[in-house]
Design a protein around this motif. Structure first.
Motif, mmCIF file in Angstrom:
data_model
loop_
_atom_site.group_PDB
_atom_site.id
_atom_site.type_symbol
_atom_site.label_atom_id
_atom_site.label_comp_id
_atom_site.label_asym_id
_atom_site.label_seq_id
_atom_site.Cartn_x
_atom_site.Cartn_y
_atom_site.Cartn_z
ATOM 1 N N UNK A 113 34.082 92.258 -26.524
ATOM 2 C CA UNK A 113 33.106 93.124 -25.858
ATOM 3 C C UNK A 113 31.692 92.548 -25.896
ATOM 4 N N UNK A 114 31.358 91.888 -27.011
ATOM 5 C CA UNK A 114 30.005 91.384 -27.213
ATOM 6 C C UNK A 114 30.045 89.906 -27.555
ATOM 7 N N UNK A 115 28.919 89.244 -27.392
ATOM 8 C CA UNK A 115 28.799 87.842 -27.782
ATOM 9 C C UNK A 115 28.348 87.758 -29.228
ATOM 10 N N UNK A 116 29.109 87.056 -30.062
ATOM 11 C CA UNK A 116 28.754 86.838 -31.464
ATOM 12 C C UNK A 116 28.307 85.382 -31.604
ATOM 13 N N UNK A 117 27.064 85.165 -31.997
ATOM 14 C CA UNK A 117 26.529 83.801 -32.086
ATOM 15 C C UNK A 117 26.901 83.116 -33.398
ATOM 16 N N UNK A 135 37.738 83.483 -32.329
ATOM 17 C CA UNK A 135 36.387 83.587 -31.813
ATOM 18 C C UNK A 135 36.167 82.651 -30.631
ATOM 19 N N UNK A 136 35.191 83.019 -29.818
ATOM 20 C CA UNK A 136 34.848 82.166 -28.684
ATOM 21 C C UNK A 136 34.208 80.868 -29.183
ATOM 22 N N UNK A 137 34.240 79.855 -28.326
ATOM 23 C CA UNK A 137 33.693 78.559 -28.710
ATOM 24 C C UNK A 137 32.195 78.622 -28.961
ATOM 25 N N UNK A 138 31.544 79.634 -28.391
ATOM 26 C CA UNK A 138 30.087 79.754 -28.573
ATOM 27 C C UNK A 138 29.713 80.302 -29.939
ATOM 28 N N UNK A 139 30.703 80.762 -30.708
ATOM 29 C CA UNK A 139 30.422 81.333 -32.028
ATOM 30 C C UNK A 139 30.410 80.238 -33.088
ATOM 31 N N UNK A 140 29.339 80.204 -33.868
ATOM 32 C CA UNK A 140 29.213 79.235 -34.959
ATOM 33 C C UNK A 140 29.735 79.863 -36.241
#
Length: 758
Positions: free
Chosen positions: A599-603, A616-621
């Protein structure tokens, strides 16, 4: 009395009902003060209206007329309060003492068909007649009860059946977290003040099922369409035809339509009534006006009964009746006048419907079609007429309903407009096909099933089209809670664009102002907000930190907690991304992170777990502790040594999020305090309350304790009182929020605060 006078009287009644949003009737003193403020506000509005009518129009009305307008508005307020449901002396809710739930056996009559809940249970309304709290202790009761049952227990139930149910009787509570659904308010407006979590039906009295009923007709239609189209296509067609309340639509499918801005097609509305009436008039065009009137009224009556007397359908049915009467008398209908008259008739019948979202959206959408669609069609006259109309109609309805939808749901469906334009032909075809197959299937189910197959592929296309847009990034954007004054300002601008030629010529300026009103206050608030909130989620420790645009979420919670607590709160706050997500426990215990990540972007994700998290998405560190997270006002550290799980520091405070489960954990806490000199800081503990020993409390000496549970042991409470520790219990106080300026605040009003009003 002329037409202008009647119009102003009707508007005064509507404004009076709308002003009830500022009323508070929780106790006599506050009620009197709020009623006085509303009276002052209505009086001032009456004077302003009189000045505007005198200065800006050629209408001349006597001075006493405006006193009558003020009286009508006040009468509307009083009438609304009189019609607010109140429990009777024998109401079943009065059997609950001190709001404590208890096991009971309830007898009564089923009022509605069982419907499926999101938890795969059955829900229904029960008219109660008797309650048994203890053995051989029966008492006659009255009242309407909201009942949930295991699905298999409800398969044989139908309206009118007398049953006995064993379960837990409870009183609904006010929402404990901002943004959560107000279940108590919902039940109260339905005339119900208690609920029953049923375990089983222990007796079904022998009785013969009624020969017919509207529920039987609905069931016959739904079964015919499901038999012809299969599941879930059949349920979707039935929902589009009769409204979602008439059929159990799979939750995921329904949610997809809601997310893309197509929720209105799943609810019986004016669109469906207009299609039905158009179909009837087309078939009966060779008959006289009186014959069309009689046939049209019969079909409208049948449809309104099948859909369950919903305000939006009643509004459309009344306006359709006005059209039929005008045709029979060879006269014309004034659309705005008929819309206003329909609204007044409905709200005289039930003034509480002024706050029914379906009624509000139906009224605004119809208003937009009347006043805005013709203007849009003129702007689009360079397009083919059919295409121009297909664009103008959904655009006009969206212009007038989008502000209200954004205010209520705190979100904007980004692709809503284009989706509505592209799907209008398919929805029209499916609705017409569903109505025809429903009418024939009522008498010849096999033929109705066969005819419904014609709309199979259009329905499949609609489902796939919706699924495509649901999976696009940014399908909805959380904008946070819009202030009421901003909503009023937006609709004021829309009215000026409708009435004033100067505004019409500079419509783009009005659009810019609306965007500024929506974006600027929300952006300014988020960029300056410093706040920490401990959510009420049973014993789960969930904390949301907002620091000037930076968002930190501590723990995700279980599926139910995410769905009903975490995501609604984040939406209310206008949060679309999380800068840091912190998992205090093992990731295997918090698979809900995947749901939040969808639902949300997790950085950044911080956890004690060493393994990578492929979900997790690839954009998550991915970050392994120990590592400090530093924002302008907070410094956070997820510690490796158990059980001190999280340390959160501000300039003057040290927050310790702890979760001791055994004696050794308390010893480790004391050791940590001795090794880290925290005496100069104010200590705040956030604890699940499972097992925190007195020796540990003596060593901690917290100024404030937030216990994430429903109850606290008496020994713990006494120890905290002796140390003059301010105690908050999320199960009783609701979510606890902290801000540097205002300190700690609770979501719910505690008993102590209630007593201060008396």
């Amino acid at each position: 009395m002329n037409r202008h006078s009647w119009t102003i009287f009707c508007l005064a009644y509507l404004v009076g009902l709308l002003s009830t949003s500022w009323l508070t009737f929780s106790n006599p003193e506050v009620a009197g003060e709020s009623l006085f403020k509303v009276g002052i506000g209505l009086g001032g509005l009456t004077l302003i209206s009189a000045w505007i009518v005198y200065r800006c129009t050629s209408i001349r009305l006597r001075k006493s007329f405006w006193l009558e307008v003020f009286i009508i508005a006040i009468v509307a307020v009083i009438y609304f309060q009189v019609r607010v449901p109140q429990p009777s002396v024998n109401d079943i809710s009065n059997q609950l003492h001190k709001n404590k739930s208890q096991i009971v056996i309830v007898s009564g009559k089923v009022l509605t068909e069982p419907r499926l809940t999101s938890d795969e249970k059955a829900k229904l309304w029960l008219k109660t007649t008797e309650i048994e709290i203890e053995k051989n202790s029966k008492q006659e009761v009255t009242g309407k009860l909201y009942v949930t049952l295991p699905l298999l227990q409800a398969t044989s139930l139908y309206p009118g059946k007398n049953i006995k149910i064993q379960g837990v009787l409870y009183k609904p509570q006010s929402p404990k977290n901002p943004g959560a659904f107000d279940f108590k308010k919902y039940l109260n407006y339905q005339g119900s003040f208690a609920g029953l979590k049923g375990w089983k039906i222990i007796e079904e009295k022998n009785q013969s099922e009624s020969i017919w009923g509207w529920w039987k007709i609905r069931r016959r239609i739904v079964r015919s369409q499901v038999r012809g189209l299969g599941s879930p296509v059949g349920q979707l067609v039935s929902s589009i035809t009769l409204g979602r309340k008439a059929v159990d639509l799979p939750e995921e499918l329904g949610n997809n339509f809601i997310q893309v801005g197509l929720a209105h097609i799943l609810a019986a509305s004016g669109f469906h009534v207009a299609l039905l009436l158009g179909l009837v008039l087309r078939i009966t065009h060779h008959l006289s006006g009186r014959s069309q009137l009689m046939i049209g009224l019969i079909f409208l009556f049948i449809y309104i009964c099948l859909t369950g007397l919903q305000p939006s359908v009643i509004r459309a049915t009344l306006m359709g009746t006005f059209v039929l009467v005008a045709l029979a008398n060879n006269s014309q209908v004034k659309p705005l006048g008929s819309l206003l008259l329909a609204a007044i008739i409905i709200l005289l019948f039930n003034p509480l419907w002024i706050w029914d979202l379906g009624f509000q959206l139906s009224f605004l959408a119809t208003f937009g079609l009347i006043v805005t669609a013709p203007q849009l069609s003129r702007y689009l006259n360079w397009l083919p007429p059919t295409l121009a109309t297909a664009i103008a109609i959904p655009l006009a309805a969206s212009i007038w309903t989008l502000p209200l939808l954004s205010y209520v749901f705190n979100t904007v469906a980004v692709y809503s407009l284009i989706i509505n334009i592209l799907t209008t032909p398919f929805v029209t075809l499916i609705s017409l096909g569903g109505m025809i197959s429903a009418g024939i299937g009522l008498f010849l189910p096999w033929l109705g099933s066969l005819l419904s197959k014609i709309i199979y592929y259009p329905t499949i296309f609609l489902i796939e089209f919706t699924n495509f847009f649901v999976n696009l990034p940014g399908i909805t954007i959380a904008i946070g809670k819009i202030p009421l004054i901003v909503l009023i300002a937006i609709y004021t601008i829309l009215i000026l664009l409708w009435l004033n030629k100067r505004w019409q010529n500079n419509w783009y300026l009005g659009l810019i102002i609306v965007v500024i009103l929506l974006v600027f206050p929300i952006s300014y608030r988020q960029l300056n907000l410093v706040k920490a909130t401990v959510l009420s989620a049973n014993q789960e420790q969930i904390i949301v930190i907002q620091d000037r645009g930076k968002i930190i979420l501590v723990n995700s919670g279980e599926h139910k907690t995410i769905k009903y607590t975490v995501l609604p709160f984040l939406t209310t706050q206008g949060i679309n991304q999380i800068d840091y997500a912190i998992a205090m426990n093992s990731f295997s215990d918090h698979n809900g992170w995947t749901e939040i990540n969808n639902k949300l972007t997790i950085h950044n994700f911080l956890s004690n777990e060493k393994n990578s998290l492929e979900t997790f998405k690839k954009t998550t560190k991915l970050i392994s502790s120990p590592e400090n997270i530093t924002t302008k006002n907070f410094r956070i550290k997820l510690l490796n040594n158990q059980p001190i799980l999280l340390e959160l520091k501000t300039k003057q405070q040290t927050w310790l999020v702890i979760n001791p489960t055994k004696t050794e954990d308390n010893i480790a806490i004391i050791k940590y305090l001795q090794e880290n000199n925290l005496a100069h800081n104010q200590i705040i503990i956030i604890c699940s309350g499972k097992k925190i020993e007195l020796e540990c409390l003596k060593e901690l000496k917290p100024q404030i304790a937030i216990i994430t549970t429903n109850e606290v042991e008496e020994s713990t409470r006494q120890q905290l009182n002796s140390q003059h520790t301010q105690l908050y219990i999320t199960g009783q106080d609701g979510a606890i929020s902290w801000q540097p300026q205002s300190g700690f605040q609770t979501t719910l009003i505690t008993e102590t605060e209630k007593n201060t009003f008396l």
